[in-house]
Design an enzyme around this catalytic site. Structure first.
Site, PDB file in Angstrom:
ATOM      1  CE1 TYR A 111       8.162 -73.528  32.967  1.00 54.17           C
ATOM      2  CE2 TYR A 111       7.822 -75.468  34.324  1.00 54.17           C
ATOM      3  CZ  TYR A 111       7.318 -74.482  33.512  1.00 54.17           C
ATOM      4  OH  TYR A 111       5.971 -74.439  33.246  1.00 54.17           O
ATOM      5  CB  SER A 264      -1.082 -69.759  37.637  1.00 51.15           C
ATOM      6  OG  SER A 264       0.222 -69.504  37.158  1.00 51.15           O
ATOM      7  N   GLY A 269       0.103 -67.233  44.163  1.00 49.65           N
ATOM      8  CA  GLY A 269       0.158 -66.908  45.584  1.00 49.65           C
ATOM      9  C   GLY A 269      -0.852 -65.886  46.050  1.00 49.65           C
TER      10      GLY A 269
END
Length: 378
Positions: A111, A264, A269
């Site tokens: 990441y 997720s 979102g």
């Protein structure tokens, strides 16, 4: 782990307390439990202080964690750029999470690293922890991951990568170390490396990520022979992406006593209600969550909002609570700022009813984005 000792502040006290309706529903309705013979084992994972034990390990974490994928990333998140403003926002997300009693953070060596970002997410998390500890004593549970890159061979590569991660994080050990995805070859060596790390005291628990049911069972058995519990399997899981329910992974986790960590969990979102057919997400997410898909999603979003209104909760809090209601699931939504972190905390301290859980599942059954990690099917 310090949620029970840290003073709750920063506007987080209210979200952690259930509304009157939520409190009544939680008292009147038994939360959904894992199905099958393992139901009692899954229920036993809930600790008295509200935390949950990761599988058969001795590690306990808050019932909801924070994902740090976006921290430092410039290839998928952050509009392809990283600056001081976004750095301060990420620091705010960390501090607000801790203020709210959420002390479980998930990162990975890839990441924000190299070509995928401006600064490594592990380095940022380590910095945030150090800065916070200069002000007060806090205990944070860190989860990070090993990247099963094709040129990494043998168990030694796991220990070497782990030591680099520990250096970036500025700690001598982490609570959870995971294989980020199955190796193309030599996967047994990676699992042996996890066992070595556990026995050397470099990690308190070990897990995998993006593992199919077969791979999960094989990993469980291989580690079990060494007396090392497989604590977790981190997979993509949300109300609209329920592959773990369909491919046997959720049932296997419940049966074997392995915690399912859901990444997720708000569908990047999309389940927040922020996006509409006229306002789809930008960047890579826009290729998945198209206006056509968002049009099909709107009835579900509207119902989520209705249910949330009766609890004085946002859509985000409803869909995170939906996952928690499945039992043996720890969602780790990604927080880019303090406001998001505080909102996530509001998913705790209350419960949807069984009827609401099943209604949302039924409505979402025909809605499924075209996503997935290819190795999930291996």
């Amino acid at each position: 782990m310090m949620a029970g000792t840290l003073q709750v502040a920063g506007g987080c006290l209210a979200p952690l307390l259930p509304s009157r309706r939520a409190a009544g529903a939680a008292a009147a309705v038994r939360p959904p439990r894992a199905s099958g013979a393992s139901a009692s084992a899954a229920a036993a994972a809930v600790e008295e202080d509200g935390k949950v034990r990761l599988g058969g390990s001795d590690v306990t974490v808050t019932k909801l964690g924070i994902g740090a994928w976006s921290w430092g990333d410039t290839t998928y998140w952050n509009e392809f750029q990283w600056d001081d403003r976004k750095l301060k926002a990420a620091k705010g997300a960390f501090d607000a999470s801790v203020d709210c009693g959420i002390t479980f953070f998930d990162t990975a060596e890839v990441y924000g690293a190299g070509i995928s970002g401006a600064i490594n997410s592990e380095s940022l998390l380590g910095r945030f922890i150090k800065e916070r500890q200069q002000k007060e004593q806090v205990e944070v549970a860190i989860a990070t991951k090993f990247a099963a890159l094709p040129w990494r061979l043998g168990r030694g590569s796991v220990i070497s990568a782990l030591k680099d991660s520990l250096s970036r994080l500025g700690v001598s050990s982490v609570e959870l170390y995971q294989l980020h995805w199955p190796g193309i070859w030599g996967n047994e060596g990676y699992l042996d490396g996890l066992g070595d790390a556990y026995e050397q005291g470099l990690v308190k628990a070990v897990g995998v990520s993006n593992y199919s049911e077969k791979r999960l069972r094989d990993a469980y058995e291989r580690l079990k022979k060494r007396g090392v519990p497989l604590a977790s399997n981190q997979v993509n899981y949300s109300l609209i992406y329920r592959n773990p329910e369909e491919n046997g992974v959720k049932a296997a986790c419940d049966e074997l006593g392995i915690t399912l960590i859901a990444y997720s969990p708000i569908a990047q979102g999309v389940l927040t209600g922020k996006y509409t057919p006229n306002n789809p997400p930008t960047g890579p997410r826009g290729r998945i969550y198209t206006p056509e898909f968002l049009t099909k999603l709107q009835p579900l979003i509207n119902r989520i909002k209705e249910i949330g209104g009766s609890y004085e909760k946002t859509p985000t809090q409803v869909v995170l609570n939906w996952l928690i209601c499945q039992g043996n699931v720890v969602p780790i939504p990604g927080a880019k700022n303090a406001e998001q972190a505080r909102e996530f905390a509001g998913a705790l301290g209350w419960s949807l009813t069984d009827q609401e859980v099943e209604e949302l599942r039924s409505m979402a059954r025909e809605i499924k984005p075209v996503i997935g990690f290819p190795v999930e099917k291996l």
